[in-house]
Write an enzyme that holds these catalytic residues in place. Structure first.
Site, PDB file in Angstrom:
ATOM      1  N   GLU A   3      32.647  35.852   3.874  1.00 40.03           N
ATOM      2  CA  GLU A   3      32.493  36.532   2.806  1.00 40.03           C
ATOM      3  C   GLU A   3      31.033  36.637   2.720  1.00 40.03           C
ATOM      4  O   GLU A   3      30.402  36.589   3.759  1.00 40.03           O
ATOM      5  CB  GLU A   3      33.058  35.499   1.526  1.00 40.03           C
ATOM      6  CG  GLU A   3      34.594  35.323   1.946  1.00 40.03           C
ATOM      7  CD  GLU A   3      35.239  34.433   0.962  1.00 40.03           C
ATOM      8  OE1 GLU A   3      34.754  34.367  -0.285  1.00 40.03           O
ATOM      9  OE2 GLU A   3      36.220  33.704   1.026  1.00 40.03           O
ATOM     10  N   LYS A  69      30.673  42.723   1.831  1.00 35.83           N
ATOM     11  CA  LYS A  69      31.053  42.225   3.199  1.00 35.83           C
ATOM     12  C   LYS A  69      30.620  42.868   4.264  1.00 35.83           C
ATOM     13  O   LYS A  69      30.917  42.501   5.578  1.00 35.83           O
ATOM     14  CB  LYS A  69      32.418  41.511   3.263  1.00 35.83           C
ATOM     15  CG  LYS A  69      32.736  40.703   2.198  1.00 35.83           C
ATOM     16  CD  LYS A  69      34.297  40.017   2.205  1.00 35.83           C
ATOM     17  CE  LYS A  69      34.433  39.467   1.012  1.00 35.83           C
ATOM     18  NZ  LYS A  69      36.160  39.326   0.941  1.00 35.83           N
ATOM     19  N   HIS A 110      36.434  36.497  23.617  1.00 40.10           N
ATOM     20  CA  HIS A 110      36.865  37.754  22.751  1.00 40.10           C
ATOM     21  C   HIS A 110      35.544  38.512  22.480  1.00 40.10           C
ATOM     22  O   HIS A 110      35.455  39.204  21.153  1.00 40.10           O
ATOM     23  CB  HIS A 110      37.504  37.127  21.663  1.00 40.10           C
ATOM     24  CG  HIS A 110      38.649  36.485  21.793  1.00 40.10           C
ATOM     25  ND1 HIS A 110      39.849  37.129  22.132  1.00 40.10           N
ATOM     26  CD2 HIS A 110      39.077  35.085  21.941  1.00 40.10           C
ATOM     27  CE1 HIS A 110      40.871  35.893  22.351  1.00 40.10           C
ATOM     28  NE2 HIS A 110      40.510  34.867  22.159  1.00 40.10           N
ATOM     29  N   ARG A 129      40.576  37.661  16.443  1.00 38.65           N
ATOM     30  CA  ARG A 129      41.852  38.263  15.803  1.00 38.65           C
ATOM     31  C   ARG A 129      41.531  39.753  15.885  1.00 38.65           C
ATOM     32  O   ARG A 129      42.554  40.489  15.455  1.00 38.65           O
ATOM     33  CB  ARG A 129      42.004  37.788  14.517  1.00 38.65           C
ATOM     34  CG  ARG A 129      42.497  36.144  14.569  1.00 38.65           C
ATOM     35  CD  ARG A 129      43.050  35.844  13.360  1.00 38.65           C
ATOM     36  NE  ARG A 129      42.691  34.176  13.586  1.00 38.65           N
ATOM     37  CZ  ARG A 129      42.633  33.240  12.581  1.00 38.65           C
ATOM     38  NH1 ARG A 129      43.105  33.728  11.481  1.00 38.65           N
ATOM     39  NH2 ARG A 129      42.660  31.946  12.779  1.00 38.65           N
ATOM     40  N   ARG A 279      47.969  36.526  -1.412  1.00 41.60           N
ATOM     41  CA  ARG A 279      47.167  35.451  -0.634  1.00 41.60           C
ATOM     42  C   ARG A 279      47.244  34.124  -1.328  1.00 41.60           C
ATOM     43  O   ARG A 279      47.596  33.864  -2.350  1.00 41.60           O
ATOM     44  CB  ARG A 279      45.707  35.597  -1.109  1.00 41.60           C
ATOM     45  CG  ARG A 279      45.061  36.765   0.102  1.00 41.60           C
ATOM     46  CD  ARG A 279      45.285  38.057  -0.736  1.00 41.60           C
ATOM     47  NE  ARG A 279      44.275  39.120  -0.210  1.00 41.60           N
ATOM     48  CZ  ARG A 279      43.195  39.288  -0.690  1.00 41.60           C
ATOM     49  NH1 ARG A 279      42.803  39.171  -2.002  1.00 41.60           N
ATOM     50  NH2 ARG A 279      42.355  40.293  -0.195  1.00 41.60           N
TER      51      ARG A 279
END
Length: 289
Positions: A3, A69, A110, A129, A279
């Site tokens: 964040e 962000k 990754h 991800r 969420r």
DNA sequence: AAATCAGTCCGGTGGC
DNA sequence: TGCCACCGGACTGAT
């Protein structure tokens, strides 16, 4: 989950090691190239991988800034343009002499974009991800959502912006947590800091905006600002995947009162979890009303 | 017309 | 042990 404080930490570290340097080479991983070849918008948005590489190669890094962000790299070839990056869920930059120097295997595995700088070191973007984003823009307005972001929470006017929207008709029945996590209302506050600020101010996350006095809304806003600043000081929060550009974790997670807790740190009541705006939202049913 | 909802980018993880 | 549903920032397109 990066964040505002985590992104701020990254930007503060990238700045001194990159400003004034040239991007000598750009590498995009085969995995991203394959995804894009299959029509996916993986990390590199609205641009072919080759064109992305061509756009950045040879550019000088002029400025590195945080906006909400997002990380804005101002680059210059013959003219200035932007590389706008969002870390998504698991994005991380590493400043290393070689990829093998990235501390943990899960990040090393990754790495999807590598910028080779003119000092011979690498700025490597790892994203487990692949929820991260990279956009090459000639100007901010080329990606209109950037223009809709709320002011920086530390800027004068951010508080009035929040209050004006929170008191406007269409938000009266909305859960307060949805409002404070909306980047068009407050910049940079995600699930973690929203959860912490609501706990600190003893406000139930589902409480409708209209059921909160102006005084308490101000208190909430100021609490968010204070927590964001405290977290910047603590090097951000590391839940699982946040690391700074040297691979180090933050320590703000050690100061959480509510996020990820099974029991309230104040009264000992078992915490509850609700789904708000899609969420998970944890809160104390005794302390938060 | 506006608000809401599903889809998109994915790998790690927790539950069975 | 192995499988699979679920999770999540923030945008985008459909209803």
């Amino acid at each position: 989950m990066p964040e505002l404080p985590e992104v701020e930490g990254v930007v503060r570290q990238i700045r001194p090691v990159s400003i004034g340097k040239k991007i000598e080479a750009v590498t995009v991983s085969d995995i991203i190239r394959l995804s894009k070849a299959n029509g996916k918008e993986a990390i590199i948005k609205r641009m072919e991988a080759d064109r992305f590489v061509d756009s950045l190669t040879g550019a000088q890094i002029v400025r590195v800034e945080r906006r909400s962000k997002y990380i804005y790299f101002t680059l210059r070839k013959d003219h200035e343009f932007l590389l706008v990056n969002h870390l998504g869920m698991s994005g991380a930059w590493f400043y290393v002499d070689q990829l093998q120097s990235i501390p943990e295997d899960k990040f090393r595995r990754h790495v999807h974009v590598i910028l080779t700088l003119s000092d011979g070191n690498l700025l490597a973007f790892s994203d487990i991800r692949r929820f991260g984003e990279m956009r090459v823009l000639q100007e901010e307005a080329e990606f209109p959502p950037l223009l809709l972001m709320a002011p920086e929470p530390f800027e004068p006017g951010a508080r009035e912006h929040f209050l004006a929207i929170a008191e406007s008709a269409k938000y009266q029945n909305k859960a307060i947590k949805e409002l404070i996590m909306d980047g068009q209302i407050i910049s940079g506050c995600g699930n973690i800091y929203a959860t912490e600020a609501l706990f600190k101010t003893k406000i139930h996350p589902k409480r409708a905006a209209r059921r909160i006095s102006r005084r308490r809304k101000v208190e909430l806003f100021e609490s968010i600002v204070a927590i964001l600043l405290e977290s910047i000081e603590a090097g951000g929060s590391t839940i699982s995947d946040y690391r700074n550009i040297n691979g180090e974790s933050g320590s703000m997670q050690d100061r959480f009162g509510m996020y990820g807790k099974k029991q309230c740190m104040v009264c000992g009541t078992m915490t509850k979890t609700l789904k708000i705006g899609g969420r998970a939202s944890v809160y104390c049913p005794t302390c938060q009303k």
